[in-house]
Scaffold this motif. Structure first.
Motif, PDB file in Angstrom:
ATOM      1  N   UNK A   1      15.868  14.910  23.297  1.00 40.86           N
ATOM      2  CA  UNK A   1      17.295  14.750  23.551  1.00 40.86           C
ATOM      3  C   UNK A   1      17.789  13.344  23.225  1.00 40.86           C
ATOM      4  N   UNK A   2      16.887  12.369  23.288  1.00 43.58           N
ATOM      5  CA  UNK A   2      17.284  11.018  22.899  1.00 43.58           C
ATOM      6  C   UNK A   2      17.635  10.983  21.410  1.00 43.58           C
TER       7      UNK A   2
ATOM      8  N   UNK B   1       2.819  26.138  30.452  1.00 44.09           N
ATOM      9  CA  UNK B   1       3.840  26.978  29.816  1.00 44.09           C
ATOM     10  C   UNK B   1       3.463  27.176  28.356  1.00 44.09           C
TER      11      UNK B   1
ATOM     12  N   UNK C   1      31.175  26.456  22.060  1.00 44.65           N
ATOM     13  CA  UNK C   1      30.582  25.621  23.117  1.00 44.65           C
ATOM     14  C   UNK C   1      31.002  26.016  24.521  1.00 44.65           C
TER      15      UNK C   1
ATOM     16  N   UNK D   1       5.346  22.983  32.663  1.00 42.74           N
ATOM     17  CA  UNK D   1       6.627  23.605  32.362  1.00 42.74           C
ATOM     18  C   UNK D   1       7.743  23.109  33.255  1.00 42.74           C
TER      19      UNK D   1
ATOM     20  N   UNK E   1       9.632  33.029  30.652  1.00 37.33           N
ATOM     21  CA  UNK E   1       9.582  31.698  30.040  1.00 37.33           C
ATOM     22  C   UNK E   1       8.187  31.342  29.523  1.00 37.33           C
TER      23      UNK E   1
ATOM     24  N   UNK F   1      21.678  21.676  23.267  1.00 37.52           N
ATOM     25  CA  UNK F   1      21.060  22.693  24.124  1.00 37.52           C
ATOM     26  C   UNK F   1      20.049  23.540  23.368  1.00 37.52           C
TER      27      UNK F   1
ATOM     28  N   UNK G   1      19.636  21.125  32.179  1.00 36.29           N
ATOM     29  CA  UNK G   1      20.839  21.696  31.555  1.00 36.29           C
ATOM     30  C   UNK G   1      22.087  21.466  32.402  1.00 36.29           C
TER      31      UNK G   1
ATOM     32  N   UNK H   1      31.705  18.318  27.364  1.00 32.01           N
ATOM     33  CA  UNK H   1      30.971  17.843  26.195  1.00 32.01           C
ATOM     34  C   UNK H   1      31.098  16.319  26.118  1.00 32.01           C
TER      35      UNK H   1
ATOM     36  N   UNK I   1      29.250  20.211  18.037  1.00 32.97           N
ATOM     37  CA  UNK I   1      29.760  21.300  18.854  1.00 32.97           C
ATOM     38  C   UNK I   1      30.310  22.415  17.986  1.00 32.97           C
TER      39      UNK I   1
ATOM     40  N   UNK J   1      19.740  12.491  29.860  1.00 32.85           N
ATOM     41  CA  UNK J   1      18.579  13.356  29.705  1.00 32.85           C
ATOM     42  C   UNK J   1      17.272  12.564  29.705  1.00 32.85           C
TER      43      UNK J   1
ATOM     44  N   UNK K   1      21.724   9.759  24.597  1.00 27.55           N
ATOM     45  CA  UNK K   1      21.756  10.602  25.786  1.00 27.55           C
ATOM     46  C   UNK K   1      20.774  10.061  26.838  1.00 27.55           C
TER      47      UNK K   1
ATOM     48  N   UNK L   1      19.307  32.723  20.827  1.00 34.74           N
ATOM     49  CA  UNK L   1      19.709  33.719  21.821  1.00 34.74           C
ATOM     50  C   UNK L   1      19.786  35.080  21.161  1.00 34.74           C
TER      51      UNK L   1
ATOM     52  N   UNK M   1      21.918  13.453  18.619  1.00 29.93           N
ATOM     53  CA  UNK M   1      23.121  12.643  18.782  1.00 29.93           C
ATOM     54  C   UNK M   1      22.904  11.167  18.495  1.00 29.93           C
TER      55      UNK M   1
ATOM     56  N   UNK N   1       9.679  27.739  26.152  1.00 28.69           N
ATOM     57  CA  UNK N   1      11.011  27.829  26.754  1.00 28.69           C
ATOM     58  C   UNK N   1      11.276  26.652  27.684  1.00 28.69           C
ATOM     59  N   UNK N   2      10.238  26.158  28.339  1.00 29.35           N
ATOM     60  CA  UNK N   2      10.372  25.039  29.255  1.00 29.35           C
ATOM     61  C   UNK N   2       9.306  24.006  28.953  1.00 29.35           C
TER      62      UNK N   2
END
Lengths: 468, 468
Positions: free
Chosen positions: A206-207, B353, A166, B425, B385, A174, B174, B197, A162, B206, B203, A226, A210, A196-197
């Motif tokens: 995501x697994x 996408x 955050x 997407x 996107x 993210x 998200x 957080x 983080x 997700x 995770x 961004x 972390x 983007x998607x």
């Protein structure tokens, strides 16, 4: 650092390991000098056991990482992946006789694309290096852990790091769109996407974020970016009590404001920072709140938030006049952990995150715990996220104080769970909190997490002894 | 809908199943009338096989869902979880003799918390119901799939749904902070958190988002919320070519703008919408781009973006004067898929996408494919996107046209992959794209995904035949 040792492998086994590693790595990428390898034993956590690595390898290519993992699988040798070892949970500590797999030499930024708003990087890129590189394209990579000048993107991904940003911009997770991962057996797997998607199949990206190096070795990441926001402007508000400061945090968030940071420093932390860096922060207040906005009209937002602080009982509200003054306040906040470390020589940094509506209860509880154990516990917090760092200051040479430090540290985690929070908002489980993971996620969750681990690491060679 | 049947279970087995289900469910929650159960066979996808369910169950409590899953595990009966069946990939289609587990009766909003900015909901809550409920607290739940007036949060979680908002606010994933999940064997597992957080363990939250009901049954979700942004203002820009419109999209994103939507409709789509709803959209343009901002000064942002559109060759740029005019333009966009369906009676809606820098190439390729197969393919797209919905219009009664439709649909996915994109997407893999998943994620990825599935569903009873 307090270290204990695990059983050492035989010289013969180690000799064989080194021969096999050298067959696929340049000689300068295989470090065996005991003084050198010992320096790779620990990350920055206290109270975490660490072994002596058999070897440290510094691959520069994906193929070299694959060679290391194939070798480790063949010889059943544990592998501990490392970035800059700035972690605070012992997640990167060596186990006895392991291969330390340092990704720091894989440090290339492969692509920055302003139209697609992505960067493609190797894991060893330093966070600050990436941040500055994307800034030059008018882009922004938000995740900013305190160690951002040293820590690597691979390490950030490993712990889902983080930072101060955050509350507005979220955590590392993210921003990770896709990964290339070397599996335990040396095979290469791609997850995710550079779009983007995307929802094709399970979200293995995501697994891995972390997973603290326990599922595979990240060798390449596609990161979302961004557009660079306007320079943020910071306000400092002094409060006569922690609960008044927490009330202000709740009013700000309930009021629909979106600060780019919302940080809290308690009196102990403020004093420690003044002692270290003579910053002239107001030591008479119980709680100092820093709020910032990077909006088109930050002064207007700060005025609104300042009024909420006053309504919550702030004794003084001081908006920074400009970027330089703002940066000074942020520096004070960033120095907090270092400053608290100077108080007694050693610290244990907790990382409890609670729903922000429970922040006041947590801080009151930490005060009680400090009193009960007769310890100095300074608190700095990403208050807008409810993510606190109660930092236990102690003298590691004093066994009784060390014991009390450890017990108070645990009691703070217990309190966090009781308040509906988590034992770790951003530092990870590592070694330090592995007994606490089960308490947080329960027996069914733990069983499923172990089973997922076994899918990716059937031999248990990837960062063993961490997390579970 | 085109259906094919899988082998049916014996009457005896079905009788036993019903008895066992009724032992833990109220009678009105167990539907067996063949006319009724047949109505639960399909979601909204074309070309996807569906079987006849043995029974439809409508539990109202977590315990009832646990009973259903324990029964299914004991009897080795497949279970197909369903929300509102608005999916477009066949992911909710029944398999022959299955238990359809409809979560639509678990539709309570359990909590809305403006300080913590979370909502806690059951899976059957309709997206629009939640959106309106949080609006009343000054909060905003962004995910807005086209079917938002009908689709459920559970279904949105199952497919990680997107919508128009994603270019600024991201997809469903998200916003999912924590889940309660009933596992295949009926045990209850909690994942994630209700804090801002948290990084304790893998995770799994997700992992479940986007898993299309193949890993467990979501019975409760903690969702993150945002403060409600200002009302958005929309601009429409007409372009003489798809490539000019895509160039504008690239300039807008490269310029650091953050539109709250950036949508494209091609000439075919515009005409279809006019034919259906007489909206008076400009049919002479090749590409209509809609951009919106929900910033403090949306008119200023629209002016900047309008100038970029003109620089990219827009023939006309028309900013909406007010919210009502903006809503009208959005309505036109939202009607696109329905309007295209009216062209020939049936559609296949692709969901490719690509990196937005490749959008022009994709659209040119779709034109070529439409010509090659002599078909009408209308394209609407979440252009910001790079997420396109090339929509193949065909007459399902014409076997040759149906064949060409299917082939063109596949060719568009192949093109998407070639351009570095994904086959989906936001709609998911379901049945429709399962042969394509392997092509996108490769053999190693597929092997690991199957192994993860086996961890959570060792008997293979959860939504079998989907995804893989």
């Amino acid at each position: 650092m307090i270290m204990s040792r695990i059983e050492a492998p035989s010289d013969e086994k180690t000799g064989n390991l080194l021969d096999r590693l050298r067959a696929g790595l340049p000689s300068e990428a295989v470090l065996t000098d005991p003084d050198v390898t010992a320096s790779y034993a620990n990350d920055m956590a206290s109270f975490c056991e660490a072994g002596v690595p058999a070897v440290v390898v510094l691959p520069r290519t994906v193929e070299q990482v694959q060679h290391v993992m194939r070798t480790a699988t063949e010889l059943r040798v544990p592998v501990v992946p490392q970035g800059a070892r700035t972690g605070l949970s012992g997640g990167a500590n060596a186990s006895e006789g392991c291969v330390v797999l340092s990704l720091t030499k894989m440090d290339r930024i492969l692509e920055i694309n302003p139209v697609d708003r992505i960067a493609v990087v190797e894991p060893g890129v330093v966070n600050a290096t990436l941040s500055r590189a994307v800034n030059e394209h008018g882009l922004y990579y938000p995740p900013d852990p305190s160690s951002w000048e040293m820590c690597t993107i691979g390490g950030n991904i490993g712990t889902a790091s983080g930072g101060l940003c955050c509350v507005k911009y979220g955590v590392t997770a993210e921003y990770v769109l896709g990964l290339d991962v070397v599996l335990a057996d040396g095979r290469l797997m791609s997850t995710g996407r550079r779009t983007a998607k995307g929802v094709a199949g399970y979200d293995l990206t995501r697994l891995f974020v972390g997973s603290e190096g326990s599922l595979g070795i990240v060798v390449r990441a596609v990161l979302g970016l961004r557009p660079q926001p306007p320079q943020q402007l910071v306000l400092a508000a002094e409060f006569p009590s922690a609960s008044a400061a927490c009330d202000a945090v709740c009013r700000i968030m309930e009021g629909g404001h979106v600060p780019s940071l919302l940080e809290l420093m308690d009196r102990t932390t403020v004093k420690a920072v003044n002692d270290l860096a003579h910053m002239g922060l107001p030591e008479t207040t119980e709680s100092l709140l820093l709020a910032a906005f990077d909006t088109p009209d930050p002064a207007a937002d700060l005025a609104a938030v300042g009024a909420l602080c006053e309504a919550a009982g702030a004794s003084q509200v001081v908006p920074a006049d400009d970027a330089a003054e703002s940066e000074l306040l942020l520096q004070a906040r960033r120095l907090s952990l270092t400053a608290l470390e100077a108080v007694k020589g050693t610290t244990m940094i907790d990382d409890v995150c609670v729903p922000r509506s429970k922040l006041a209860e947590l801080l009151e509880g930490v005060d009680r715990i400090a009193e009960k154990y007769d310890l100095t516990i300074g608190v700095c917090a990403h208050a807008g996220d409810g993510n606190t760092h109660p930092t236990v200051c102690f003298d590691a040479a004093d066994p009784d104080e060390s014991r009390r430090a450890r017990e108070s540290f645990d009691e703070i985690m217990a309190l966090g769970l009781e308040l509906g929070g988590t034992i770790t908002g951003e530092h990870g489980v590592g070694i330090l909190k592995k007994e606490w993971l089960a308490r947080e996620i329960g027996p069914v969750g733990l069983e499923m997490q172990r089973a997922v681990k076994a899918v990716f690491d059937p031999l248990g060679i990837l960062n063993p002894g961490k997390l579970f």
